[in-house]
Write a protein that holds these residues in place. Structure first.
Motif, PDB file in Angstrom:
ATOM      1  N   ALA A   1      -4.632   8.052  -6.119  1.00 14.05           N
ATOM      2  CA  ALA A   1      -3.697   6.978  -5.940  1.00 14.05           C
ATOM      3  C   ALA A   1      -4.593   5.446  -5.832  1.00 14.05           C
ATOM      4  CB  ALA A   1      -2.828   7.144  -4.904  1.00 14.05           C
ATOM      5  N   LEU A   2      -5.524   5.641  -4.808  1.00 14.78           N
ATOM      6  CA  LEU A   2      -6.276   4.519  -4.428  1.00 14.78           C
ATOM      7  C   LEU A   2      -7.206   4.031  -5.846  1.00 14.78           C
ATOM      8  CD1 LEU A   2      -4.873   4.558  -1.863  1.00 14.78           C
ATOM      9  CD2 LEU A   2      -6.916   3.989  -0.826  1.00 14.78           C
ATOM     10  N   ARG A   3      -7.813   5.367  -6.337  1.00 10.50           N
ATOM     11  CA  ARG A   3      -8.555   4.862  -7.567  1.00 10.50           C
ATOM     12  C   ARG A   3      -7.750   4.322  -8.913  1.00 10.50           C
ATOM     13  NH1 ARG A   3     -10.218   9.889  -8.076  1.00 10.50           N
ATOM     14  NH2 ARG A   3     -11.821   9.936  -6.926  1.00 10.50           N
ATOM     15  N   GLU A   4      -6.701   4.664  -8.810  1.00  9.20           N
ATOM     16  CA  GLU A   4      -5.726   3.968  -9.991  1.00  9.20           C
ATOM     17  C   GLU A   4      -5.588   2.507  -9.661  1.00  9.20           C
ATOM     18  OE1 GLU A   4      -2.025   5.775 -11.439  1.00  9.20           O
ATOM     19  OE2 GLU A   4      -2.830   7.687 -11.336  1.00  9.20           O
ATOM     20  N   VAL A   5      -5.305   2.194  -8.341  1.00  9.55           N
ATOM     21  CA  VAL A   5      -5.173   0.866  -8.253  1.00  9.55           C
ATOM     22  C   VAL A   5      -6.415   0.011  -8.352  1.00  9.55           C
ATOM     23  CG1 VAL A   5      -4.660  -0.721  -6.371  1.00  9.55           C
ATOM     24  CG2 VAL A   5      -3.311   1.299  -6.325  1.00  9.55           C
ATOM     25  N   ALA A   6      -7.355   0.387  -7.949  1.00 11.54           N
ATOM     26  CA  ALA A   6      -8.832  -0.094  -8.078  1.00 11.54           C
ATOM     27  C   ALA A   6      -9.243  -0.159  -9.466  1.00 11.54           C
ATOM     28  CB  ALA A   6      -9.938   0.788  -7.260  1.00 11.54           C
ATOM     29  N   GLN A   7      -8.910   0.751 -10.415  1.00  5.10           N
ATOM     30  CA  GLN A   7      -9.245   0.637 -11.618  1.00  5.10           C
ATOM     31  C   GLN A   7      -8.276  -0.496 -12.783  1.00  5.10           C
ATOM     32  OE1 GLN A   7      -8.360   4.726 -13.146  1.00  5.10           O
ATOM     33  NE2 GLN A   7     -10.826   5.221 -12.484  1.00  5.10           N
ATOM     34  N   GLU A   8      -6.946  -0.349 -11.878  1.00  6.28           N
ATOM     35  CA  GLU A   8      -6.067  -1.622 -12.587  1.00  6.28           C
ATOM     36  C   GLU A   8      -6.491  -3.104 -12.195  1.00  6.28           C
ATOM     37  OE1 GLU A   8      -2.955  -2.950 -15.030  1.00  6.28           O
ATOM     38  OE2 GLU A   8      -4.012  -1.051 -14.853  1.00  6.28           O
ATOM     39  N   LEU A   9      -6.943  -2.721 -10.923  1.00 14.11           N
ATOM     40  CA  LEU A   9      -7.391  -4.281 -10.411  1.00 14.11           C
ATOM     41  C   LEU A   9      -8.749  -4.960 -11.045  1.00 14.11           C
ATOM     42  CD1 LEU A   9      -6.907  -3.742  -6.686  1.00 14.11           C
ATOM     43  CD2 LEU A   9      -5.703  -5.544  -7.889  1.00 14.11           C
TER      44      LEU A   9
ATOM     45  N   GLU B   1      -9.640  -3.969 -14.131  1.00 15.22           N
ATOM     46  CA  GLU B   1      -9.198  -4.305 -15.710  1.00 15.22           C
ATOM     47  C   GLU B   1      -8.598  -5.632 -15.608  1.00 15.22           C
ATOM     48  OE1 GLU B   1      -6.793  -1.137 -17.215  1.00 15.22           O
ATOM     49  OE2 GLU B   1      -8.530   0.470 -16.983  1.00 15.22           O
ATOM     50  N   ARG B   2      -7.990  -6.210 -14.323  1.00 18.28           N
ATOM     51  CA  ARG B   2      -7.386  -7.530 -14.610  1.00 18.28           C
ATOM     52  C   ARG B   2      -8.408  -8.365 -13.786  1.00 18.28           C
ATOM     53  NH1 ARG B   2      -1.897  -7.590 -15.215  1.00 18.28           N
ATOM     54  NH2 ARG B   2      -0.687  -5.556 -15.331  1.00 18.28           N
ATOM     55  N   GLY B   3      -9.547  -7.876 -13.937  1.00 18.01           N
ATOM     56  CA  GLY B   3     -10.733  -9.110 -13.341  1.00 18.01           C
ATOM     57  C   GLY B   3     -11.013  -9.040 -11.889  1.00 18.01           C
ATOM     58  N   ALA B   4     -10.404  -8.269 -11.000  1.00 17.31           N
ATOM     59  CA  ALA B   4     -10.765  -8.340  -9.744  1.00 17.31           C
ATOM     60  C   ALA B   4     -12.099  -7.512  -9.378  1.00 17.31           C
ATOM     61  CB  ALA B   4      -9.589  -7.685  -9.057  1.00 17.31           C
ATOM     62  N   ASP B   5     -12.683  -7.771  -8.300  1.00 20.63           N
ATOM     63  CA  ASP B   5     -13.816  -7.159  -7.786  1.00 20.63           C
ATOM     64  C   ASP B   5     -13.504  -6.156  -6.807  1.00 20.63           C
ATOM     65  OD1 ASP B   5     -16.217  -6.219  -7.044  1.00 20.63           O
ATOM     66  OD2 ASP B   5     -17.142  -8.123  -6.178  1.00 20.63           O
ATOM     67  N   ALA B   6     -12.976  -5.074  -7.256  1.00 17.56           N
ATOM     68  CA  ALA B   6     -12.372  -4.006  -6.403  1.00 17.56           C
ATOM     69  C   ALA B   6     -13.524  -2.687  -6.310  1.00 17.56           C
ATOM     70  CB  ALA B   6     -11.096  -3.434  -7.147  1.00 17.56           C
ATOM     71  N   GLU B   7     -13.466  -2.269  -5.028  1.00 18.63           N
ATOM     72  CA  GLU B   7     -14.265  -1.157  -4.686  1.00 18.63           C
ATOM     73  C   GLU B   7     -13.629  -0.164  -3.914  1.00 18.63           C
ATOM     74  OE1 GLU B   7     -18.481  -0.567  -2.186  1.00 18.63           O
ATOM     75  OE2 GLU B   7     -17.499  -2.393  -1.972  1.00 18.63           O
ATOM     76  N   LEU B   8     -13.698   1.273  -4.303  1.00 19.78           N
ATOM     77  CA  LEU B   8     -13.211   2.346  -3.569  1.00 19.78           C
ATOM     78  C   LEU B   8     -14.537   3.141  -3.163  1.00 19.78           C
ATOM     79  CD1 LEU B   8     -10.545   3.922  -3.269  1.00 19.78           C
ATOM     80  CD2 LEU B   8     -11.159   5.148  -5.062  1.00 19.78           C
TER      81      LEU B   8
ATOM     82  N   ILE C   1       0.945   4.103  -3.891  1.00 22.02           N
ATOM     83  CA  ILE C   1       0.578   2.653  -4.626  1.00 22.02           C
ATOM     84  C   ILE C   1       1.384   1.616  -4.270  1.00 22.02           C
ATOM     85  CG2 ILE C   1       0.577   1.683  -6.930  1.00 22.02           C
ATOM     86  CD1 ILE C   1      -0.397   4.543  -7.931  1.00 22.02           C
ATOM     87  N   ALA C   2       2.748   1.708  -4.100  1.00 25.25           N
ATOM     88  CA  ALA C   2       3.621   0.780  -3.706  1.00 25.25           C
ATOM     89  C   ALA C   2       3.364   0.145  -2.292  1.00 25.25           C
ATOM     90  CB  ALA C   2       5.160   1.169  -3.571  1.00 25.25           C
ATOM     91  N   ASP C   3       2.809   1.281  -1.371  1.00 23.98           N
ATOM     92  CA  ASP C   3       2.412   0.428  -0.051  1.00 23.98           C
ATOM     93  C   ASP C   3       1.348  -0.265  -0.182  1.00 23.98           C
ATOM     94  OD1 ASP C   3       3.095   0.501   2.714  1.00 23.98           O
ATOM     95  OD2 ASP C   3       1.150   1.514   2.566  1.00 23.98           O
TER      96      ASP C   3
END
Length: 701
Positions: free
Chosen positions: A563-571, A573-580, A655-657
C-alpha cells in the motif's frame, strides 16, 4: 618493566567530555578560587564594585527580564500549545507526581529556605525597605516580601529553562543542553563555538549559584552543630562540613537519579513536612492558620505591583542589592541547573502540566513553610522578645535554631532540623554535580548523566569554590558573585524565549491544521474513517483479534508495504520526492515501513507503521498455544504515535489513511505560509528512537 599504555588509552577519558566547555569552566573556577584565596581583599573589593555598578545601572533590567519570563511561561501554558508533550505524543511521565515534586523541590530549593524563612521576615519587619519598622503593616509586608523573593517569579525561571530543554531534547532529539534551546535561532551553529560559549555561561552561573546556596548552608549547619555539641564557629569546622557533604553528595550522584537522588529527595521532603507540622502544632496554631490565609491574600493582591517595583523614587540601594536583585540573579543562576534537572525527570509531561506543576506544587509548600516559620518568628518578636529579633536580623545563620529554642523539645527538633538541612545541602550538591556533568559531557543519550568521574569532579569543584568564596567575605561575597554571574545568563533567557516561541508557534500551527483540514475521506480522522468503512462483523472481528508475531509480520509484508509503495510511486509520478524504507525491528523481527515525502525547505511528511508489542489481556478468548504478547501496528510521525492501530485495514483503507495524514500535513504548511521555510525546527531530523522500548517502559510504569 611493562610498557606504557598507548596514547589512545591514556586519553580515553577525553571521550567523556566536551573539552572546550569542561576546561573553559574548570580553568575559570580554579582561577577565581586561587584569586579569592591569595588576594582576598582585592577580590572582595572588585566583586563589590561590579555589583554596585550592576545595581545602579541594570536593576531595572533584572526586573523587566524576570517579569517577561513569568508572562511568557503562563502564556504558553494556557494556550493550545500547552497540550504539547515534552517528548513524543505517546510518551508518559517516568515518575509519580510525589516523586517528581520531591525531586524538583529538593533540587530547586536548598537549605537556604531554612536560612531565610526565619531571618528574612524578621529583617523586613524590623528594617523594611520603605516605611516604619515594627508596625502591623511592616509585619504583613514582611511575609509578602519573603514570599515574593521565594515565589512564582523564581519558579517561572525554572519552568522556562526546563520546558525549553525538555521540548528540544525529547521532542526533537537534540542534546539535553542549554544550546539546544537556541537551535530555532542559530541553527547548526549551536554545535560549534557559539554553543560552547552558551554552555560555559550556563556552567558558571550554575556553579556560583550552587556555591552560594552551599555556602549559606554550611554556615547554618556550623551553628547547628555549635548549638547541639558546642563546636566552634569558623572555617575549620566549615571545611569539615563541606568535606562530609561533598562525600555524601558524591555517593548519591554516582548512584544516579533513580536511586540516590530520588530517595534522598523523598526523605528530605518528608522530614521537612514533619518539622513544619511540629511548629504548627506546638506553636500558636490559631495565629499561624490565620497568618497563612492572610499571607495568601496579601501576596495575590500585591504581586502584580511588586514584580515591577524598582523603587525609582526612593531607592534603597543596599536593601535592593541584599534582597530583590540578589534573589533574581540567584534564581537566574540556578535556572540552567534546575531547568536541566527538571527536564531530565519530566519526559512525557505536557507543557501545561510541567509549567503548572513547577510553579504551583513547590510554591504551595514554600508558602506553607514560610508562613508557618515566618509568622512563628514574628509572633516571638511581636510578643516582646527583642533579643531574638536582633539575632535573626544580624546573625541570620542562628535564626532558625533560635526560633526552635523557643519551642518544646528543642534538642530533638534541632537535631531533625540539622539532618534535614544536611539533606537539603546534599540534594542540591548532588543534583548540581549531575547537571554540570551533563553540561560538560559530549552529546549522548538523554538518560546518560555523564561519566562517574565527571560527576565526582564537579561535586568536589563546587565544594572547593564554596570554601574559597567563604574565605573571602562569607555569605555577602557569595551573594555579590551570584549577582555578577547572573547577568550574562539573563541575556541568554531572552534568546531562549525567542527560540521556544518560534518552535511552539509551529506546534500551534500544526494543531490548527487538524481542525482546519477539509473533511477527510470516509468520514473520519486518524483511522476512524477507515473503521466506518467496515461492516459491523469486520469491526467486531478486528476488536477481538490479538495477532502474534507471524501474523503481524505477514500483514506488513502483504498489505502495509504494498500500500505504501503504491502511494510512493504515485507521488513520484506526480513529481514528488517520495522515499519508502522498510527494515525489520531487531527486537521482534517484524518489518517497520516508513514513507517520507521530502518537501525542503519545509518540514518533510513522514508516515511510519511500526510494530508495538503488548501483553495479551486476560479477558481474551484465545487458545492455550497463543503467545502471551500481541502486536499492534501504530502510525507514527516525527511527533510520535498518532494513537491508533492500522492492523486489519485493507490496502485501500490504509492508503486512505495515508492521504488523510498527508492532507493534514499540507494544511499545516498552508497555515504556516506566512513564514516560508520556517516549518522546520531541526534541519536534519534524527532517525526515530526505539518506539517499542518507549512503549515497554510505559507498560512497566
Amino acid at each position: 618493566m611493562s610498557a606504557a599504555p598507548p596514547a589512545s588509552e591514556r586519553r580515553s577519558w577525553l571521550k567523556d567530555i566536551n573539552p572546550t566547555v569542561f576546561f573553559g569552566t574548570a580553568i575559570f573556577i580554579v582561577a577565581i578560587s586561587i584569586w579569592a584565596s591569595v588576594d582576598t581583599e582585592n577580590a572582595e573589593g572588585v566583586i563589590g564594585a561590579v555589583v554596585g555598578w550592576v545595581s545602579t545601572n541594570l536593576g531595572w533590567y533584572y526586573f523587566l527580564i524576570v517579569t517577561a519570563v513569568v508572562v511568557f511561561v503562563l502564556y504558553v501554558s494556557v494556550t493550545k500549545i500547552g497540550a504539547t508533550k515534552l517528548g513524543p505524543d505517546h510518551s508518559k511521565p517516568e515518575f509519580s507526581m510525589f516523586t517528581w515534586a520531591s525531586m524538583l523541590f529538593a533540587a530547586g530549593i536548598g537549605i537556604d529556605l531554612m536560612f531565610f524563612s526565619v531571618s528574612e521576615p524578621i529583617s523586613q519587619y524590623l528594617a523594611p525597605p520603605q516605611g516604619d519598622g515594627g508596625t502591623v503593616e511592616a509585619a504583613r509586608q514582611a511575609l509578602v516580601w519573603t514570599l515574593f523573593h521565594y515565589g512564582i517569579t523564581g519558579w517561572a525561571l525554572y519552568a522556562l529553562m526546563g520546558l525549553a530543554l525538555g521540548y528540544f531534547a525529547y521532542r526533537h532529539n537534540l542534546p539535553l543542553s542549554i544550546r539546544s534551546a537556541l537551535y530555532p535561532i542559530f541553527g547548526k551553529r549551536i554545535n560549534g563555538k557559539l554553543g560552547d560559549v552558551v554552555d560555559i555561561a550556563a556552567m558558571l552561573g550554575t556553579v556560583f549559584g550552587i556555591a552560594t546556596s552551599l555556602g549559606i548552608g554550611v554556615v547554618q549547619l556550623n551553628y547547628g552543630f555549635t548549638y547541639m555539641f558546642g563546636w566552634a564557629e569558623g572555617l575549620p569546622v566549615q571545611i569539615g562540613l563541606i568535606v562530609a557533604a561533598v562525600a555524601m553528595a558524591t555517593i548519591s550522584v554516582v548512584s544516579g537519579v533513580k536511586k540516590g537522588i530520588r530517595r534522598l529527595s523523598e526523605l528530605n521532603v518528608i522530614l521537612a513536612i514533619a518539622l513544619m507540622l511540629f511548629v504548627l502544632v506546638t506553636g500558636p496554631t490559631n495565629f499561624l492558620f490565620d497568618g497563612i490565609v492572610q499571607n495568601v491574600g496579601d501576596f495575590v493582591s500585591r504581586f502584580p505591583a511588586l514584580t515591577l517595583d524598582t523603587m525609582a523614587y526612593d531607592r534603597p540601594d543596599d536593601w535592593m542589592n541584599a534582597w530583590t536583585l540578589f534573589f533574581w540573579a540567584w534564581w537566574v543562576a540556578w535556572a540552567p541547573f534546575v531547568g536541566l534537572f527538571l527536564a531530565r525527570i519530566s519526559r512525557g509531561r505536557t507543557i501545561r502540566q510541567f509549567v503548572v506543576g513547577v510553579m504551583v506544587v513547590p510554591f504551595a509548600f514554600i508558602l506553607l513553610w514560610i508562613s508557618i516559620f515566618g509568622n512563628g518568628a514574628l509572633d516571638i518578636v511581636m510578643g516582646g522578645n527583642a533579643a531574638f529579633g536582633e539575632t535573626a536580623m544580624n546573625l541570620p545563620e542562628r535564626a532558625f535554631y533560635s526560633m526552635l529554642d523557643q519551642y518544646p523539645l528543642a534538642p530533638v527538633s534541632a537535631a531533625i532540623a540539622t539532618f534535614t538541612g544536611l539533606l537539603f545541602y546534599v540534594t542540591s550538591a548532588d543534583s548540581g554535580a549531575l547537571v554540570m556533568a551533563k553540561f560538560t559531557s559530549r552529546p549522548g543519550p538523554h538518560d546518560h548523566d555523564g561519566a562517574k568521574w565527571l560527576r565526582i569532579f564537579w561535586a568536589v569543584a563546587t565544594g572547593v569554590l564554596t570554601l574559597a568564596m567563604l574565605s573571602v567575605g562569607g555569605i555577602t561575597t557569595l551573594q555579590n558573585a551570584t549577582i555578577v554571574m547572573g547577568l550574562p545568563l539573563s541575556v541568554l533567557l531572552v534568546f531562549i524565549m525567542l527560540g521556544v516561541f518560534k518552535a511552539l508557534r509551529l506546534e500551534r500551527t500544526r494543531a490548527e491544521s487538524f481542525t482546519a483540514s477539509i473533511p477527510l475521506m470516509m468520514g473520519g480522522r486518524g483511522g476512524a474513517g477507515a473503521e466506518r468503512g467496515r461492516s459491523w462483523r469486520q469491526r467486531l472481528a478486528r476488536m477481538m483479534s490479538f495477532p502474534g508475531q507471524k501474523q503481524t509480520a505477514r500483514y506488513v509484508t502483504t498489505v502495509v508495504e504494498p500500500a505504501l509503495r503504491e502511494v510512493a510511486q504515485e507521488l513520484a509520478e506526480r513529481g514528488a520526492d517520495a522515499e519508502l524504507r522498510s527494515s525489520p525491528v531487531e527486537s521482534c523481527g517484524i518489518p517497520q515501513v516508513e514513507l517520507t515525502v521530502h518537501l525542503a525547505p519545509e518540514r518533510d511528511f513522514q508516515y511510519q507503521v511500526y510494530p508495538v508489542s503488548y501483553p495479551a489481556p486476560s479477558y481474551t478468548m484465545r487458545d492455550s498455544d497463543v503467545a502471551d504478547d500481541y502486536f499492534t501496528l501504530e502510525v507514527f510521525s516525527v511527533e510520535g504515535s498518532h494513537g491508533y492501530d492500522v492492523a486489519g485495514f485493507t490496502k485501500e483503507q490504509l492508503i486512505a489513511d495515508v492521504l488523510d495524514q498527508y492532507e493534514r500535513h499540507l494544511t499545516f504548511l498552508h497555515l504556516n505560509r506566512k513564514a516560508p521555510g520556517q516549518s522546520v525546527i531541526v534541519e536534519d531530523p534524527p532517525a526515530h528512537a526505539d518506539w517499542e522500548a518507549d512503549f515497554a517502559n510505559d507498560e512497566e510504569k
